[in-house]
Design a protein around this motif. Sequence first.
Motif, short mmCIF file in Angstrom:
data_model
loop_
_atom_site.label_atom_id
_atom_site.label_comp_id
_atom_site.label_asym_id
_atom_site.label_seq_id
_atom_site.Cartn_x
_atom_site.Cartn_y
_atom_site.Cartn_z
N LYS A 251 4.26 -10.69 2.11
CA LYS A 251 3.71 -9.35 2.42
C LYS A 251 3.14 -8.66 1.17
O LYS A 251 2.12 -7.98 1.23
CB LYS A 251 4.80 -8.48 3.03
N TRP A 252 3.83 -8.84 0.00
CA TRP A 252 3.40 -8.09 -1.20
C TRP A 252 1.98 -8.46 -1.62
O TRP A 252 1.27 -7.67 -2.21
CB TRP A 252 4.39 -8.27 -2.35
N ILE A 253 1.55 -9.66 -1.28
CA ILE A 253 0.19 -10.08 -1.69
C ILE A 253 -0.86 -9.11 -1.14
O ILE A 253 -1.86 -8.82 -1.78
CB ILE A 253 -0.11 -11.51 -1.16
N PHE A 254 -0.56 -8.57 0.05
CA PHE A 254 -1.55 -7.69 0.69
C PHE A 254 -1.58 -6.30 0.03
O PHE A 254 -2.38 -5.47 0.40
CB PHE A 254 -1.27 -7.59 2.20
N ARG A 255 -0.66 -6.07 -0.90
CA ARG A 255 -0.66 -4.78 -1.62
C ARG A 255 -1.42 -4.88 -2.94
O ARG A 255 -1.63 -3.90 -3.63
CB ARG A 255 0.78 -4.31 -1.88
N LEU A 256 -1.80 -6.10 -3.33
CA LEU A 256 -2.54 -6.27 -4.59
C LEU A 256 -3.88 -5.54 -4.49
O LEU A 256 -4.43 -5.39 -3.39
CB LEU A 256 -2.78 -7.76 -4.85
N PRO A 257 -4.41 -5.12 -5.64
CA PRO A 257 -5.69 -4.37 -5.58
C PRO A 257 -6.88 -5.30 -5.33
O PRO A 257 -7.78 -5.42 -6.14
CB PRO A 257 -5.77 -3.70 -6.97
N ILE A 258 -6.84 -6.00 -4.20
CA ILE A 258 -7.97 -6.88 -3.83
C ILE A 258 -8.48 -6.33 -2.50
O ILE A 258 -7.74 -6.33 -1.49
CB ILE A 258 -7.51 -8.34 -3.68
N ALA A 259 -9.74 -5.85 -2.53
CA ALA A 259 -10.25 -5.08 -1.39
C ALA A 259 -10.08 -5.83 -0.06
O ALA A 259 -9.64 -5.27 0.94
CB ALA A 259 -11.72 -4.74 -1.63
N LYS A 260 -10.38 -7.13 -0.07
CA LYS A 260 -10.36 -7.88 1.19
C LYS A 260 -8.94 -7.93 1.79
O LYS A 260 -8.73 -7.69 2.97
CB LYS A 260 -10.88 -9.29 0.94
N LEU A 261 -7.96 -8.20 0.89
CA LEU A 261 -6.57 -8.30 1.37
C LEU A 261 -6.08 -6.94 1.88
O LEU A 261 -5.39 -6.84 2.90
CB LEU A 261 -5.66 -8.80 0.26
N GLN A 262 -6.48 -5.87 1.17
CA GLN A 262 -6.03 -4.53 1.60
C GLN A 262 -6.64 -4.17 2.95
O GLN A 262 -6.01 -3.51 3.78
CB GLN A 262 -6.41 -3.51 0.54
N ARG A 263 -7.85 -4.63 3.15
CA ARG A 263 -8.51 -4.36 4.44
C ARG A 263 -7.78 -5.07 5.58
O ARG A 263 -7.58 -4.53 6.66
CB ARG A 263 -9.96 -4.84 4.35
N VAL A 264 -7.34 -6.30 5.30
CA VAL A 264 -6.60 -7.05 6.33
C VAL A 264 -5.28 -6.34 6.63
O VAL A 264 -4.87 -6.19 7.78
CB VAL A 264 -6.36 -8.51 5.88
N ARG A 265 -4.62 -5.85 5.57
CA ARG A 265 -3.35 -5.14 5.78
C ARG A 265 -3.58 -3.86 6.60
O ARG A 265 -2.87 -3.57 7.56
CB ARG A 265 -2.70 -4.77 4.44
N ALA A 266 -4.65 -3.13 6.20
CA ALA A 266 -4.95 -1.89 6.93
C ALA A 266 -5.22 -2.21 8.40
O ALA A 266 -4.77 -1.49 9.31
CB ALA A 266 -6.17 -1.21 6.31
N ALA A 267 -5.91 -3.33 8.65
CA ALA A 267 -6.23 -3.71 10.03
C ALA A 267 -4.94 -3.97 10.81
O ALA A 267 -4.77 -3.54 11.95
CB ALA A 267 -7.12 -4.95 10.03
N ARG A 268 -4.02 -4.66 10.17
CA ARG A 268 -2.76 -5.01 10.85
C ARG A 268 -1.98 -3.74 11.19
O ARG A 268 -1.51 -3.56 12.32
CB ARG A 268 -1.93 -5.93 9.96
N GLU A 269 -1.88 -2.84 10.20
CA GLU A 269 -1.11 -1.60 10.43
C GLU A 269 -1.77 -0.76 11.51
O GLU A 269 -1.11 -0.20 12.38
CB GLU A 269 -0.98 -0.82 9.12
N ARG A 270 -3.10 -0.70 11.46
CA ARG A 270 -3.83 0.10 12.46
C ARG A 270 -3.55 -0.46 13.86
O ARG A 270 -3.29 0.28 14.80
CB ARG A 270 -5.32 0.02 12.13
N LEU A 271 -3.55 -1.78 13.95
CA LEU A 271 -3.34 -2.40 15.26
C LEU A 271 -1.94 -2.15 15.80
O LEU A 271 -1.76 -1.85 16.98
CB LEU A 271 -3.53 -3.91 15.16
N ILE A 272 -0.95 -2.27 14.92
CA ILE A 272 0.43 -2.10 15.39
C ILE A 272 0.62 -0.69 15.94
O ILE A 272 1.12 -0.51 17.06
CB ILE A 272 1.45 -2.40 14.27
N SER A 273 0.16 0.32 15.17
CA SER A 273 0.40 1.68 15.68
C SER A 273 -0.43 1.92 16.95
O SER A 273 0.03 2.54 17.91
CB SER A 273 0.12 2.74 14.62
N PHE A 274 -1.64 1.35 16.98
CA PHE A 274 -2.48 1.53 18.15
C PHE A 274 -1.84 0.88 19.39
O PHE A 274 -1.83 1.45 20.48
CB PHE A 274 -3.85 0.90 17.88
#
Length: 558
Positions: A251-274
């Motif tokens: 999971k921590w990999i998605f917190r690294l300052p890499i735009a693509k990975l952060q976007r994937v994490r944001a997508a996952r979080e957005r989906l779960i709450s949605f």
Amino acid sequence: MAASASSPLSVLGSVVHPMSAVAAILGVYTVINAFKLVNFLRTTAYFPRVYSIFQPFALPGLLFPTTSWNSGLDWHWAGRFKTYAEAETVQLVPLVSGISNLWTSNVDIARQVAVGSHRSKWFKPEGSSQVLLMWGMNIVAADGSMWRKHRRVVGPAFGVDLYKLVWKKSRDIYNDMMNVEGWDREGRKSVDIPVVQQYMLKFAFLVIINCGFGFPSTWAVPPSSKDGTMPIQEALRLVIEHNMLLLFLPKWIFRLPIAKLQRVRAARERLISFMHEQIAKRQEDVASGKELQSDAFTMLVKANQDEDGKYALDDDELIGNIFVLMFAGHETTAHTLAATLGFMALHQDIQEEVLQQILEIVGSERDPVSIVIFLMKRVINVQIFDDYGKLDKVLAIFYEAARMFPAGHVLIREASEDTILQVQNPVGEEGTTSVPIQKGTQARFQLIVDMIGLQYNPRYFDQPEVYRPSRWYGLPADSEAFTAFSIGPRACLGRRFATVEATCFLALLLRDWKVTPLLKEGETEKQWGERVMHANIVVTLGARDIPLRFERRPVLQP
Ligand code: HEM
């Protein structure tokens, strides 16, 4: 100070070179393995043995291509005409690493092991479904009583209302594709598509988003939301595309300052709450008694409300099931549609025969999804679904492609205790032979139903290597003569979903466009077929990239 790869290590006072330590470990491993292998080879062999260096579908064999010495990921495709020449079931023995498994191409054995009943001694090993558990327990990964609980709720979501929705949405998305991609631009006579899978994956993705999740979504790129949040369709697309990263990276990999990975994490979080919001909203809709949407998500929530507490699924399980429909129903259908079009390009005579049926039943211009009726001076659009049952030749070209390229290419089962397999005697001999299967004799024992071997088994198919859809003309719906969706109580729940989607899409496409191979310079159609129509296995099985040319047909009359 840490030792480098070439600096000596001190072990119990003596100096050991790291390379010697590695060699010693490998040596011990090899000797233990050799002992195990010799012991194993001395056990009684009920089935012919086939040898490989490594076990297929596991490391390190996965890293090497399928060759005469390594089974690799697609060894069952490469061996589809050879592996079962001596017997319909063989024991694959890896010589260096991995466990020995039985592989079978026999339907009766598939029926015994793929049942899912609580009385069965065969279960789906957890590891074989790991990839599907990311969003929560679900019908595909569950087993035994847990599977029955999931099937009770998910099963009722697959009813005629859902199929009508799939029929309608398949038409809408086809029209949308024609429009957005400019196929229907005036004067356009042909369209060249280098990889038809890209279109089919998008098509099947949109069908499942609309009909599975109930989120309206179109072929065009979704507009950004006004409040700056990620559009839900985009979040879904990102999560599906990067599913393997989400599954295997910490999971921590998605917190690294890499735009693509952060976007994937944001997508996952957005989906779960949605998804949680959507469950709550649907629960309210069901409770209020208002008219419900007929997508699988809504039907699932409704079926769940109808259960008493003991059998009801919790929110995570509901979400797990909605997502698993995406994985079970997206790539499988897309790859089979692509293979169908590949076969159409190669078999113009069959394409012509199918076109005639489309023209006879649907006509050259009629919409197969709705008709206009005049009632008391009012114009009313009525949805129709009758053509689905009549277009049996359209369905047959899809079935035959699914037989020759079975997207669900293996069923993996494990014996939970000692048991007996009833093994059908060779063709020409009546009866069966009882074969004892001892749990644990070969470390963990697995039986793999090889769906490729089964679909190419001459016991069931005359000339199995020939694409011949007429095998399936007039086949009753859900007939178990067709086995690529598996058989028995755990057979594919989405079979009707996939066939409704495919029939609608293929009828519309083949009526408007003639499909031909997109050839390389100097290439013949035969060479094209030999180059393209081969399996490519990643998770599901499909064909290699299929390049096609679509030529617009004049408006035809039957
Ligand atoms: C050409 C398309 C498809 C093929 C070839 C296919 C094939 C299969 C196969 C072989 C299985 C059995 C797997 C096993 O027992 O290990 C299966 C199970 C399943 N499929 Fe499909 N499938 C297709 C499309 C779909 C679609 C469109 C959906 C849903 C929208 C779907 C949902 C499921 C589910 C939920 C199961 C698990 C059933 C259970 O265990 O009770 N499939 N499919």
